[in-house]
Enzyme design. Structure first.
Site, PDB file in Angstrom:
ATOM      1  N   ALA A   2       2.953   1.826   8.933  1.00  0.00           N
ATOM      2  CA  ALA A   2       4.238   2.469   9.248  1.00  0.00           C
ATOM      3  C   ALA A   2       4.485   3.628   8.292  1.00  0.00           C
ATOM      4  CB  ALA A   2       5.368   1.449   9.171  1.00  0.00           C
ATOM      5  N   ASP A   7      -2.317  -1.178  14.388  1.00  0.00           N
ATOM      6  CA  ASP A   7      -1.031  -1.059  13.689  1.00  0.00           C
ATOM      7  C   ASP A   7      -0.570   0.400  13.629  1.00  0.00           C
ATOM      8  OD1 ASP A   7      -3.248  -0.674  12.093  1.00  0.00           O
ATOM      9  OD2 ASP A   7      -2.596  -1.978  10.469  1.00  0.00           O
TER      10      ASP A   7
END
Ligand code: MEV
Length: 303
Positions: free
Chosen positions: A94, A135
């Site tokens: 992230a 991810d």
């Protein structure tokens, strides 16, 4: 001049581990986000990232970007996270996604999400050496995506509902270590492990269709079956098993560990009417219920 960008964390829905070996998986972005402020300054490079576990992801993202686009100015980077890195929500990917998106805007480069994914995946491999890139895809594209390693396929799924309960096992998993350990086991018995991966692949394909149809009973069964196969791979723990069992006994459609195993989180699919009962059962089994929503938006500019 400065830009603020944010990116979501993720939860693996189906297909963890198999995805490292070229099989598909399904991942959803979660509503907890990391926010990054990227500021252009005359010289130097400063990072203020108290909640980021491994600042190499930020350093490598900036180094990569500066080299690629021949950027000579100085930069200051500050981060703020809504989630603890311990849950296994993918804080490193992230933060990588948010830094890249922020730099893209700051230097008006108009890169596509696909290009940003490619950069993020390369940075991830430089720092972490292992990983499928799922991810990074979740952090950049958001929502729920069907994904094949290295972004060979990144397919957003048209779903608008995903009633999940998320339980944290209280143990932080070391993903690269678990992936490496499994790799060693696979080298000794390739055929056996690949037949498990084939079964996982079939589950992912069925889940892809049923998620769109909101066929919760079927999806729950697929989750529980996927969990059993992860047990066969040897990556689950007693605590995760107990939490999953407690959730299904309390009436969840199904439950499974989410991520590398060895700790981190489990997920259970529920009818909203019994959400509370399932949450209590997970807590009774020693888990901590984490209130985040799945299917969240991908990387974006905040200011
Ligand atoms: C970890 O959350 C999921 C794994 O499949 C690793 C990866 O895909 O990078 C085990």
């Amino acid at each position: 001049m400065r830009v603020i960008a944010s990116a979501p964390g993720k939860l693996m829905l189906f297909g963890e581990h198999a995805v490292v070996y070229g099989f598909p998986c399904i991942v959803t972005a979660v509503s907890s986000r990391i926010t990054v402020e990227v500021e252009k300054v005359d010289s130097g490079f400063k990072i203020e990232a108290p909640q980021v576990k491994d600042v190499r992801f930020i350093e490598e993202s900036v180094r990569f970007f500066k080299e690629k686009f021949d950027i000579k100015t100085g930069l200051n980077i500050k981060t703020k996270s809504e989630f603890s890195s311990q849950y296994g929500f993918g804080s490193s990917s992230a933060v990588t996604a948010a830094v890249l998106y922020g730099l893209n805007k700051l230097f008006s480069l108009n890169l596509t999400k696909r290009e940003l994914f490619n950069f993020g995946y390369e940075i991830n491999l430089r720092v972490q050496k292992v990983g499928s890139g799922f991810d990074i895809a979740a952090a950049i594209f958001g929502k729920t995506v069907y994904f094949v390693r290295a972004g060979k396929i990144i397919l957003p799924l048209k779903i608008n509902e995903l009633p999940l309960v998320i339980g944290y096992s209280g143990i932080k998993a070391d993903t690269p270590k678990i992936v490496q350990a499994l790799k060693l086991k696979i080298e000794k018995n390739k055929r056996n492990f690949f037949s498990i991966f084939e079964e996982i692949k079939n589950i992912v394909e069925e889940a892809k269709v049923n998620l769109i149809k909101k066929n919760w009973t079927k999806i729950g069964q697929l989750m529980t079956k996927n969990h059993q196969l992860l047990q066969d791979l040897g990556v689950s723990t007693k605590k995760l098993d107990q939490m999953c069992q407690a959730a299904t006994e309390a009436g969840a459609y199904g439950a499974k560990l989410s991520g590398a195993g060895g700790g981190d989180c489990m997920i259970a699919l529920v009818d909203e009417k019994i959400r509370e009962r399932v949450e209590k059962a997970i807590e009774k089994a020693g888990g901590q219920v984490i209130k985040v929503l799945p299917h969240a938006l991908g990387v974006r500019i905040e200011k």
